[in-house]
Design a protein around this motif. Structure first.
Motif, PDB file in Angstrom:
ATOM      1  N   UNK A 200       0.847  -1.187   0.000  1.00  0.00           N
ATOM      2  CA  UNK A 200       0.000   0.000   0.000  1.00  0.00           C
ATOM      3  C   UNK A 200       0.889   1.246   0.000  1.00  0.00           C
ATOM      4  N   UNK A 201       0.630   2.149  -0.924  1.00  0.00           N
ATOM      5  CA  UNK A 201       1.383   3.400  -0.976  1.00  0.00           C
ATOM      6  C   UNK A 201       0.460   4.559  -0.621  1.00  0.00           C
ATOM      7  N   UNK A 202       1.019   5.548   0.081  1.00  0.00           N
ATOM      8  CA  UNK A 202       0.247   6.710   0.531  1.00  0.00           C
ATOM      9  C   UNK A 202       0.928   7.971   0.010  1.00  0.00           C
ATOM     10  N   UNK A 203       0.581   8.411  -1.206  1.00  0.00           N
ATOM     11  CA  UNK A 203       1.249   9.573  -1.795  1.00  0.00           C
ATOM     12  C   UNK A 203       1.191  10.831  -0.932  1.00  0.00           C
ATOM     13  N   UNK A 204       0.047  11.121  -0.309  1.00  0.00           N
ATOM     14  CA  UNK A 204      -0.067  12.329   0.519  1.00  0.00           C
ATOM     15  C   UNK A 204       0.908  12.272   1.692  1.00  0.00           C
ATOM     16  N   UNK A 205       1.041  11.089   2.299  1.00  0.00           N
ATOM     17  CA  UNK A 205       1.947  10.895   3.433  1.00  0.00           C
ATOM     18  C   UNK A 205       3.392  11.127   3.001  1.00  0.00           C
ATOM     19  N   UNK A 206       3.790  10.535   1.873  1.00  0.00           N
ATOM     20  CA  UNK A 206       5.167  10.668   1.380  1.00  0.00           C
ATOM     21  C   UNK A 206       5.481  12.118   1.034  1.00  0.00           C
ATOM     22  N   UNK A 207       4.573  12.775   0.325  1.00  0.00           N
ATOM     23  CA  UNK A 207       4.833  14.161  -0.096  1.00  0.00           C
ATOM     24  C   UNK A 207       4.858  15.118   1.086  1.00  0.00           C
ATOM     25  N   UNK A 208       4.034  14.862   2.082  1.00  0.00           N
ATOM     26  CA  UNK A 208       4.044  15.723   3.272  1.00  0.00           C
ATOM     27  C   UNK A 208       5.371  15.611   4.007  1.00  0.00           C
ATOM     28  N   UNK A 209       5.865  14.386   4.180  1.00  0.00           N
ATOM     29  CA  UNK A 209       7.138  14.189   4.870  1.00  0.00           C
ATOM     30  C   UNK A 209       8.310  14.724   4.055  1.00  0.00           C
ATOM     31  N   UNK A 210       8.191  14.708   2.724  1.00  0.00           N
ATOM     32  CA  UNK A 210       9.273  15.221   1.871  1.00  0.00           C
ATOM     33  C   UNK A 210       9.486  16.712   2.074  1.00  0.00           C
ATOM     34  N   UNK A 211       8.466  17.422   2.557  1.00  0.00           N
ATOM     35  CA  UNK A 211       8.569  18.866   2.774  1.00  0.00           C
ATOM     36  C   UNK A 211       9.032  19.222   4.189  1.00  0.00           C
ATOM     37  N   UNK A 212       9.307  18.202   4.993  1.00  0.00           N
ATOM     38  CA  UNK A 212       9.781  18.452   6.355  1.00  0.00           C
ATOM     39  C   UNK A 212      11.162  19.113   6.322  1.00  0.00           C
ATOM     40  N   UNK A 279      36.546   7.860  -3.493  1.00  0.00           N
ATOM     41  CA  UNK A 279      35.242   8.477  -3.738  1.00  0.00           C
ATOM     42  C   UNK A 279      34.636   9.098  -2.477  1.00  0.00           C
ATOM     43  N   UNK A 280      35.480   9.385  -1.467  1.00  0.00           N
ATOM     44  CA  UNK A 280      34.954   9.891  -0.195  1.00  0.00           C
ATOM     45  C   UNK A 280      34.112  11.156  -0.362  1.00  0.00           C
ATOM     46  N   UNK A 281      34.450  11.994  -1.342  1.00  0.00           N
ATOM     47  CA  UNK A 281      33.713  13.250  -1.535  1.00  0.00           C
ATOM     48  C   UNK A 281      32.511  13.092  -2.453  1.00  0.00           C
ATOM     49  N   UNK A 282      32.379  11.917  -3.073  1.00  0.00           N
ATOM     50  CA  UNK A 282      31.332  11.749  -4.088  1.00  0.00           C
ATOM     51  C   UNK A 282      30.318  10.666  -3.752  1.00  0.00           C
ATOM     52  N   UNK A 283      30.732   9.628  -3.047  1.00  0.00           N
ATOM     53  CA  UNK A 283      29.802   8.560  -2.660  1.00  0.00           C
ATOM     54  C   UNK A 283      29.613   8.670  -1.155  1.00  0.00           C
ATOM     55  N   UNK A 284      28.446   9.140  -0.739  1.00  0.00           N
ATOM     56  CA  UNK A 284      28.256   9.585   0.636  1.00  0.00           C
ATOM     57  C   UNK A 284      27.178   8.763   1.324  1.00  0.00           C
ATOM     58  N   UNK A 285      27.558   8.085   2.402  1.00  0.00           N
ATOM     59  CA  UNK A 285      26.618   7.301   3.200  1.00  0.00           C
ATOM     60  C   UNK A 285      26.004   8.202   4.264  1.00  0.00           C
ATOM     61  N   UNK A 286      24.706   8.406   4.191  1.00  0.00           N
ATOM     62  CA  UNK A 286      24.009   9.300   5.115  1.00  0.00           C
ATOM     63  C   UNK A 286      23.510   8.581   6.368  1.00  0.00           C
ATOM     64  N   UNK A 287      23.652   7.254   6.395  1.00  0.00           N
ATOM     65  CA  UNK A 287      23.245   6.496   7.573  1.00  0.00           C
ATOM     66  C   UNK A 287      21.740   6.333   7.689  1.00  0.00           C
ATOM     67  N   UNK A 288      21.313   5.872   8.862  1.00  0.00           N
ATOM     68  CA  UNK A 288      19.895   5.645   9.116  1.00  0.00           C
ATOM     69  C   UNK A 288      19.172   6.981   9.252  1.00  0.00           C
ATOM     70  N   UNK A 289      18.083   7.143   8.517  1.00  0.00           N
ATOM     71  CA  UNK A 289      17.261   8.352   8.580  1.00  0.00           C
ATOM     72  C   UNK A 289      15.797   7.928   8.691  1.00  0.00           C
ATOM     73  N   UNK A 290      15.123   8.419   9.734  1.00  0.00           N
ATOM     74  CA  UNK A 290      13.712   8.072   9.906  1.00  0.00           C
ATOM     75  C   UNK A 290      12.894   8.586   8.731  1.00  0.00           C
ATOM     76  N   UNK A 291      13.254   9.775   8.248  1.00  0.00           N
ATOM     77  CA  UNK A 291      12.532  10.375   7.123  1.00  0.00           C
ATOM     78  C   UNK A 291      13.487  10.543   5.944  1.00  0.00           C
ATOM     79  N   UNK A 292      13.455   9.621   4.978  1.00  0.00           N
ATOM     80  CA  UNK A 292      14.371   9.719   3.835  1.00  0.00           C
ATOM     81  C   UNK A 292      13.870  10.643   2.726  1.00  0.00           C
ATOM     82  N   UNK A 293      12.609  11.087   2.837  1.00  0.00           N
ATOM     83  CA  UNK A 293      11.973  11.751   1.693  1.00  0.00           C
ATOM     84  C   UNK A 293      12.547  13.124   1.342  1.00  0.00           C
TER      85      UNK A 293
END
Length: 392
Positions: A200-212, A279-293
């Motif tokens: 199940x996908x929830x577009x409104x939920x994803x787009x709202x979190x993307x603006x956080x 590639x330290x400056x180009x391939x960047x691991x951002x780690x665990x993020x609760x909100x990836x959007x």
């Protein structure tokens, strides 16, 4: 009201957990009472669980499945600790390069005599994550459903043991048609049990979190930005992504950066690989993020370099955010995107990933066309739950 039990492991950050939250957010609570059984009440997504389901108390015995062998023994669960050691030993006898699936199978199978039965009875019991032994052996329900989220043709399991477990279920739900076909290829005798219910996908939920508003280092990066959201594991192919970016840099594409949101067992290996490839400056691991959007929203391209998938939740979420998408040609890829319409499928190889990125980097008209087609597509699929209601 019909009584439904849904069982899963925990609420750590991951695609399966996000799909479970979406399902729970869209369930019909007027006609169904939901009990949620999590073996461990842990994970950053615990706070995202809706209020309507009844979260059952944590069980000390089932919590051990998210503990190390040392922690289990220290907690006094000697029998379950010894079972884990036996499962690890037996799995190590396998010649497979990825022994984790068999170890998990044996861990559950051998633990069954030491696990308590669930007391309540249900109209429907859903086991949301493999292996499905809790619902198969410890729950009483008129109808039992097991969910599959991965391509079973690519993972090494003890098929004889697995068949015994699958046969305890009335239905097996695959998250895509290709996921279903791959499962049947491995277990043809179970074909009549398998149906498809998409995540199940929830577009409104994803787009709202993307603006956080978050601290996002991508905002100040003026390069062509690629994003991947995935577990750092063999299945997700992040090592191939590192090598593909190295190929592109060697070919003169200096203004490409690649960000990865996620965590997992391959993190140390990937950091070493990134260092080896300079590639330290180009391939960047951002780690665990609760909100990836917000990271996905800021990218120019979403890439899924996986070796295998059931149906990657994050690809659909990138499309919801109107991103051009590139995915490798894993077995179930055709269920994920419509090639050259709302995404591009490339060869499953380092060279294939590099060529796919190169094509989309150079061809802005193609990128815009993929984006436009995403804006025209309705990715909301709440109606998928009607298929589930029909099974009860």
């Amino acid at each position: 009201m019909k009584k439904v039990l849904i069982a899963s492991f925990d609420m750590e950050v991951g695609g399966v957990e996000r799909s479970l939250i979406s399902m729970l957010n869209n369930f019909d609570y007027q006609n169904y009472r939901i009990d949620l059984m999590l073996y461990s009440h842990t994970g950053d997504f615990m706070n995202l669980l809706p209020d309507q389901p009844n979260l059952l108390e944590e069980s000390a015995a089932y919590k051990t499945f998210r503990m190390s062998i040392g922690q289990i023994l220290k907690s006094g669960n000697i029998s379950l600790g010894l079972v884990r050691l036996m499962a690890k030993y037996k799995a190590n006898l396998s010649t497979s390069s990825e022994k984790g699936y068999k170890q998990m199978q044996y861990m559950w199978k051998y633990s069954l005599p030491f696990l308590p039965k669930h007391k309540e009875q249900y109209d429907l019991a859903i086991s949301y994550l493999w292996p499905h032994y809790f619902v198969a052996e410890k729950v009483e329900a008129r109808t039992k459903i097991a969910w599959i989220h991965t391509d079973f043709s690519t993972v090494d399991t003890d098929e004889r043991v697995d068949i015994q477990m699958w046969n305890k279920f009335n239905y097996i739900v695959a998250v895509s048609e290709e996921c279903k076909n791959a499962f049947i290829q491995k277990y043809p005798s179970l074909e009549k049990k398998v149906i498809v219910i998409e995540n199940i996908t929830s577009p409104d939920f994803v787009r709202a979190l993307a603006n956080e508003k978050i601290e996002n280092r991508m905002l100040n990066d003026q390069r062509f930005k690629i994003i991947t959201v995935a577990r750092l594991s063999y299945a997700k192919g992040i090592d191939n992504a590192v090598k593909a970016l190295k190929l592109l840099k060697d070919r003169g594409y200096k203004d490409i950066s690649w960000y990865v949101v996620g965590y997992g067992g391959d993190e140390a290996m990937l950091k070493e690989l990134i260092k080896e490839q300079n590639l330290e400056d180009s391939f960047i691991l951002l780690g665990k993020q609760i909100n990836p959007y917000p990271y996905m929203k800021e990218a120019d391209l979403y890439v899924q370099p996986s070796r295998y998938e059931g149906k990657a939740v994050t690809v659909g979420e990138a499309q919801i955010l109107y991103k051009p998408v590139l995915i490798t040609n894993y077995t179930t890829a055709q269920s994920q995107v419509r090639n050259k319409y709302d995404g591009l499928i490339c060869e499953l190889s380092i060279e294939g990933i590099a060529k796919g990125i190169e094509k989309l980097y150079k061809d802005y008209k193609l990128r815009n066309r993929l984006t436009d087609n995403c804006t025209r597509t309705n990715y909301c699929n709440n109606q998928e739950l009607e298929k589930l209601y029909q099974l009860i």
